[in-house]
Design a protein around this motif. Sequence first.
Motif, short mmCIF file in Angstrom:
data_model
loop_
_atom_site.label_atom_id
_atom_site.label_comp_id
_atom_site.label_asym_id
_atom_site.label_seq_id
_atom_site.Cartn_x
_atom_site.Cartn_y
_atom_site.Cartn_z
N SER A 37 -45.29 35.41 -10.10
CA SER A 37 -46.50 35.79 -10.83
C SER A 37 -47.42 36.70 -10.03
O SER A 37 -48.33 37.32 -10.59
N ALA A 38 -47.19 36.82 -8.72
CA ALA A 38 -48.00 37.74 -7.91
C ALA A 38 -47.76 39.19 -8.28
O ALA A 38 -48.61 40.05 -8.01
N ILE A 39 -46.63 39.48 -8.92
CA ILE A 39 -46.33 40.86 -9.37
C ILE A 39 -46.95 41.02 -10.75
O ILE A 39 -46.45 40.47 -11.73
N GLU A 40 -48.04 41.79 -10.84
CA GLU A 40 -48.81 41.89 -12.07
C GLU A 40 -48.94 43.32 -12.55
O GLU A 40 -48.91 44.27 -11.75
N SER A 41 -49.16 43.47 -13.85
CA SER A 41 -49.50 44.78 -14.41
C SER A 41 -50.87 45.19 -13.89
O SER A 41 -51.81 44.40 -13.91
N ASP A 165 -47.80 42.47 -20.06
CA ASP A 165 -49.00 41.83 -19.52
C ASP A 165 -48.75 40.41 -19.03
O ASP A 165 -49.55 39.88 -18.25
N SER A 166 -47.66 39.78 -19.45
CA SER A 166 -47.37 38.41 -19.03
C SER A 166 -46.57 38.34 -17.74
O SER A 166 -46.48 37.27 -17.13
N GLY A 167 -45.98 39.45 -17.31
CA GLY A 167 -45.20 39.43 -16.08
C GLY A 167 -43.97 40.31 -16.18
O GLY A 167 -43.89 41.21 -17.02
#
Length: 212
Positions: A37-41, A165-167
């Motif tokens: 989850s650290a990889i985000e838009s 946007d969710s991942g």
Amino acid sequence: MPTDTKPVESTVLDRLEQCSTSAIADTNHGSVTTLASAIESIHTDGTVAGPVRTVALDPAALSAPVQTLDTARKDEVVVVDAEDSTDEAIWGELLSTYATATDVRGMVTNGAVRDVSGIRDLGFPVFARAVTPRGPSGSEEAERNGQVTVGGALITPGDVLVGDDSGVVVIERAAVEDVTAAAEAIAETERDVDRLIGEGRSLEQAFEDAGM
């Protein structure tokens, strides 16, 4: 290295872009891996789907992946492994401008990026671990088009990556068509639930009637 280099049809990629990463993850297919989850838009509405082109950087002297971007093909997503180093940005507005002009679909990194407002104005999908104004200090890429690990996921060139946007999720190339069909079926079931709720069903009844 990729074991299946058969090109992915643009129509399949377009279908995947219409599927949420949540629906793809919910297929529970063994070929699907969710990135951390650290990889985000870095901005909203950054949906992307495309086959992967990878590059690994030296975290001690990060560089902008110019050579890799120059060799990237139409519809690909550039995946940059910076080994979670976020002190320096490896991507910004200029690379996004070039990627857009050459029909590269997006970029994903476990490093940092900058020029967020410019990237947002371009509408180019970028997913990163961090944002910083500091630019890269190096000029050499460590390895191009090999296996990398980004967000805890082992990614092979030719795999298909989907982000919204969710991942971000990655799909093994050999299973892309099967996963696409399964995700579309899940999305259709979810639309049935929405319809049934609109007709006055309870949530439990809507789930049951839709077969969830």
